[in-house]
Design a protein around this motif. Structure first.
Motif, mmCIF file in Angstrom:
data_model
loop_
_atom_site.group_PDB
_atom_site.id
_atom_site.type_symbol
_atom_site.label_atom_id
_atom_site.label_comp_id
_atom_site.label_asym_id
_atom_site.label_seq_id
_atom_site.Cartn_x
_atom_site.Cartn_y
_atom_site.Cartn_z
ATOM 1 N N VAL A 35 0.835 -1.207 0.000
ATOM 2 C CA VAL A 35 0.000 0.000 0.000
ATOM 3 C C VAL A 35 0.870 1.258 0.000
ATOM 4 C CG1 VAL A 35 -1.627 1.361 1.367
ATOM 5 C CG2 VAL A 35 -1.994 -1.099 1.071
ATOM 6 N N MET A 36 1.889 1.294 0.858
ATOM 7 C CA MET A 36 2.746 2.470 0.936
ATOM 8 C C MET A 36 3.540 2.670 -0.353
ATOM 9 S SD MET A 36 1.822 3.689 3.727
ATOM 10 C CE MET A 36 2.930 5.102 3.654
ATOM 11 N N THR A 37 3.960 1.568 -0.974
ATOM 12 C CA THR A 37 4.650 1.675 -2.263
ATOM 13 C C THR A 37 3.704 2.202 -3.335
ATOM 14 O OG1 THR A 37 6.143 -0.152 -1.689
ATOM 15 C CG2 THR A 37 5.932 0.398 -4.024
ATOM 16 N N GLY A 38 2.462 1.733 -3.301
ATOM 17 C CA GLY A 38 1.473 2.228 -4.256
ATOM 18 C C GLY A 38 1.215 3.715 -4.105
ATOM 19 N N ILE A 39 1.180 4.179 -2.854
ATOM 20 C CA ILE A 39 0.987 5.612 -2.604
ATOM 21 C C ILE A 39 2.187 6.409 -3.099
ATOM 22 C CG2 ILE A 39 0.782 7.353 -0.789
ATOM 23 C CD1 ILE A 39 -0.779 5.265 0.840
ATOM 24 N N ALA A 40 3.405 5.915 -2.817
ATOM 25 C CA ALA A 40 4.626 6.635 -3.193
ATOM 26 C C ALA A 40 4.793 6.733 -4.698
ATOM 27 C CB ALA A 40 5.841 5.944 -2.573
ATOM 28 N N THR A 41 4.366 5.712 -5.415
ATOM 29 C CA THR A 41 4.539 5.695 -6.865
ATOM 30 C C THR A 41 3.341 6.256 -7.625
ATOM 31 O OG1 THR A 41 3.783 3.387 -6.860
ATOM 32 C CG2 THR A 41 6.156 3.763 -6.833
ATOM 33 N N GLY A 42 2.316 6.676 -6.877
ATOM 34 C CA GLY A 42 1.168 7.306 -7.520
ATOM 35 C C GLY A 42 0.097 6.352 -7.994
ATOM 36 N N TRP A 43 0.231 5.062 -7.678
ATOM 37 C CA TRP A 43 -0.783 4.105 -8.132
ATOM 38 C C TRP A 43 -2.148 4.383 -7.526
ATOM 39 C CZ3 TRP A 43 2.521 -0.892 -6.984
ATOM 40 C CH2 TRP A 43 3.615 -0.922 -7.861
ATOM 41 N N THR A 44 -2.167 4.951 -6.337
ATOM 42 C CA THR A 44 -3.436 5.158 -5.625
ATOM 43 C C THR A 44 -3.946 6.593 -5.731
ATOM 44 O OG1 THR A 44 -2.254 5.655 -3.562
ATOM 45 C CG2 THR A 44 -2.821 3.358 -3.966
ATOM 46 N N ARG A 45 -3.326 7.381 -6.612
ATOM 47 C CA ARG A 45 -3.684 8.806 -6.656
ATOM 48 C C ARG A 45 -5.172 9.014 -6.949
ATOM 49 N NH1 ARG A 45 -0.058 10.258 -10.004
ATOM 50 N NH2 ARG A 45 1.482 10.772 -8.406
ATOM 51 N N ARG A 46 -5.732 8.187 -7.810
ATOM 52 C CA ARG A 46 -7.144 8.361 -8.167
ATOM 53 C C ARG A 46 -8.082 8.024 -7.011
ATOM 54 N NH1 ARG A 46 -7.732 5.037 -13.667
ATOM 55 N NH2 ARG A 46 -6.416 3.621 -12.443
ATOM 56 N N LEU A 47 -7.559 7.295 -6.032
ATOM 57 C CA LEU A 47 -8.388 6.948 -4.871
ATOM 58 C C LEU A 47 -8.340 8.018 -3.794
ATOM 59 C CD1 LEU A 47 -7.397 3.184 -4.488
ATOM 60 C CD2 LEU A 47 -9.387 4.133 -5.666
ATOM 61 N N GLY A 48 -7.453 8.996 -3.944
ATOM 62 C CA GLY A 48 -7.277 10.017 -2.914
ATOM 63 C C GLY A 48 -8.516 10.870 -2.731
ATOM 64 N N ARG A 49 -8.970 10.987 -1.514
ATOM 65 C CA ARG A 49 -10.133 11.808 -1.184
ATOM 66 C C ARG A 49 -9.844 12.555 0.111
ATOM 67 N NH1 ARG A 49 -10.901 10.072 -5.479
ATOM 68 N NH2 ARG A 49 -12.797 9.230 -6.437
ATOM 69 N N GLY A 50 -10.346 13.774 0.210
ATOM 70 C CA GLY A 50 -10.134 14.575 1.407
ATOM 71 C C GLY A 50 -10.692 13.917 2.649
ATOM 72 N N ARG A 51 -11.773 13.156 2.488
ATOM 73 C CA ARG A 51 -12.395 12.537 3.666
ATOM 74 C C ARG A 51 -11.493 11.481 4.299
ATOM 75 N NH1 ARG A 51 -15.687 10.970 -0.638
ATOM 76 N NH2 ARG A 51 -15.521 8.787 -1.302
ATOM 77 N N PHE A 52 -10.571 10.901 3.504
ATOM 78 C CA PHE A 52 -9.634 9.940 4.081
ATOM 79 C C PHE A 52 -8.677 10.637 5.045
ATOM 80 C CE2 PHE A 52 -10.131 7.208 0.039
ATOM 81 C CZ PHE A 52 -11.245 6.586 0.579
ATOM 82 N N VAL A 53 -8.292 11.862 4.702
ATOM 83 C CA VAL A 53 -7.425 12.641 5.595
ATOM 84 C C VAL A 53 -8.135 12.915 6.911
ATOM 85 C CG1 VAL A 53 -6.172 14.813 5.890
ATOM 86 C CG2 VAL A 53 -6.218 13.692 3.650
ATOM 87 N N HIS A 54 -9.403 13.301 6.826
ATOM 88 C CA HIS A 54 -10.182 13.569 8.040
ATOM 89 C C HIS A 54 -10.379 12.300 8.856
ATOM 90 C CE1 HIS A 54 -10.875 17.622 6.726
ATOM 91 N NE2 HIS A 54 -11.522 17.240 5.647
ATOM 92 N N ALA A 55 -10.600 11.176 8.177
ATOM 93 C CA ALA A 55 -10.768 9.907 8.895
ATOM 94 C C ALA A 55 -9.478 9.538 9.620
ATOM 95 C CB ALA A 55 -11.162 8.803 7.920
ATOM 96 N N GLY A 56 -8.337 9.774 8.977
ATOM 97 C CA GLY A 56 -7.060 9.497 9.626
ATOM 98 C C GLY A 56 -6.845 10.352 10.852
ATOM 99 N N ALA A 57 -7.300 11.608 10.787
ATOM 100 C CA ALA A 57 -7.135 12.515 11.928
ATOM 101 C C ALA A 57 -7.927 12.043 13.145
ATOM 102 C CB ALA A 57 -7.560 13.929 11.547
ATOM 103 N N LEU A 58 -8.999 11.293 12.905
ATOM 104 C CA LEU A 58 -9.830 10.823 14.022
ATOM 105 C C LEU A 58 -9.139 9.743 14.841
ATOM 106 C CD1 LEU A 58 -13.388 10.597 12.406
ATOM 107 C CD2 LEU A 58 -12.281 12.512 13.564
ATOM 108 N N THR A 59 -8.055 9.166 14.331
ATOM 109 C CA THR A 59 -7.375 8.109 15.085
ATOM 110 C C THR A 59 -6.607 8.672 16.272
ATOM 111 O OG1 THR A 59 -5.373 8.217 13.706
ATOM 112 C CG2 THR A 59 -7.134 6.715 13.006
ATOM 113 N N TYR A 60 -6.248 9.936 16.255
ATOM 114 C CA TYR A 60 -5.439 10.495 17.330
ATOM 115 C C TYR A 60 -6.187 10.610 18.660
ATOM 116 C CZ TYR A 60 -1.713 11.484 14.043
ATOM 117 O OH TYR A 60 -0.709 11.354 13.132
ATOM 118 N N PRO A 61 -7.469 10.979 18.674
ATOM 119 C CA PRO A 61 -8.148 11.061 19.979
ATOM 120 C C PRO A 61 -8.509 9.704 20.578
ATOM 121 C CG PRO A 61 -9.206 12.488 18.332
ATOM 122 C CD PRO A 61 -8.288 11.564 17.605
ATOM 123 N N LEU A 62 -8.363 8.612 19.832
ATOM 124 C CA LEU A 62 -8.759 7.308 20.344
ATOM 125 C C LEU A 62 -7.740 6.790 21.360
ATOM 126 C CD1 LEU A 62 -9.891 5.583 17.032
ATOM 127 C CD2 LEU A 62 -11.348 6.488 18.840
#
Length: 258
Positions: A165-192
């Motif tokens: 997954v991380m290699t796919g992100i680094a090489t741009g394979w997952t660019r089309r899957l990128g959504r702002g809501r994923f960033v917000h979902a990731g931010a929710l892990t910190y208060p847990l």
């Protein structure tokens, strides 16, 4: 919540609480307030390595050389061939148990910025091999700690998936899957916090059907994390950034005097 509803399972002293606020409780020998806080000391040491690189001067060649040095030092430190005192001293910046993840992440950052090279590909592959080696041993340790079987095959598959997954992100394979809501979902892990979930399971395990309890705890924790993120973290982050960066007027005045 740990103190009020923990039924004595998660006692926290004042000294322990204050030491955790400094983020240096681990080297001081003070137990973490929450088990998930173990990552903070690892992060701080990583930031120290990055700071050293910044002070030396960040270039692609220097970072690549530093990553090879780091990966090699992790292998040597973990091998047990060094004297005990030297090994303990090197372990502070090297972090042999986790160095492979940091090295792989920085190598993949170079891939994102400059494209893959033989050196960065070998760094990622070497980190992957070292991660598999540590993961299988760590799986056995965790299985013994909780008296539950943990398959090394599952650990291997999980590590492989993470690297893919991380290699796919680094090489741009997952660019089309990128959504702002994923960033917000990731931010929710910190208060847990792990202990909150433990307490809820302990309180209601005897009265609520397990599947219903699991779903309810996930929903409640998700809602609480969202509330903390929106009502506390984001407003406070804005205030802190404003304080640290200064107001635009002050910057203009400073530039005007120059």
């Amino acid at each position: 919540m740990c103190v009020v509803l923990g039924a004595g399972r998660f006692p926290v002293s004042g000294i322990q609480y204050l030491a955790n606020l400094t983020l240096f409780n681990a080297p001081l020998g003070v137990e973490n307030v929450d088990v998930v806080y173990w990552t903070l000391w690892a992060e701080l040491r990583f930031y120290g390595v990055v700071l050293a690189l910044i002070l030396v001067g960040l270039t692609r060649r220097r970072v690549t050389g530093a990553l090879w040095l780091w990966l090699g030092a992790a292998c040597v430190t973990a091998s047990g061939v060094l004297p005990a005192l030297l090994s303990r001293l090197l372990e502070v910046p090297v972090q042999s148990s986790w160095a492979h993840y940091f090295v792989a992440g920085m190598a993949l950052c170079l891939v994102t910025k400059y494209g893959p090279t033989r050196s960065t590909v070998l760094l990622v592959l070497g980190s992957y091999a070292l991660a598999l080696h540590h993961a299988t041993g760590f799986a056995a340790t965790v299985a013994d700690r909780y008296d539950e079987p943990l398959s090394p095959v599952v650990a291997t598959l999980a590590i492989t998936l993470i690297f893919l997954v991380m290699t796919g992100i680094a090489t741009g394979w997952t660019r089309r899957l990128g959504r702002g809501r994923f960033v917000h979902a990731g931010a929710l892990t910190y208060p847990l916090h792990a202990h909150t979930g433990f307490i809820l399971f302990n309180l209601f395990a005897d009265t609520v059907e397990p599947h219903v309890l699991l779903t309810a705890v996930i929903a409640a924790m998700g809602a609480a994390a969202y509330a903390l993120h929106r009502l506390v973290e984001r407003p406070l982050t804005g205030v802190l950034l404003h304080r640290l960066q200064g107001s635009p007027g002050r910057h203009k005045a400073r530039h005007g005097r120059g």
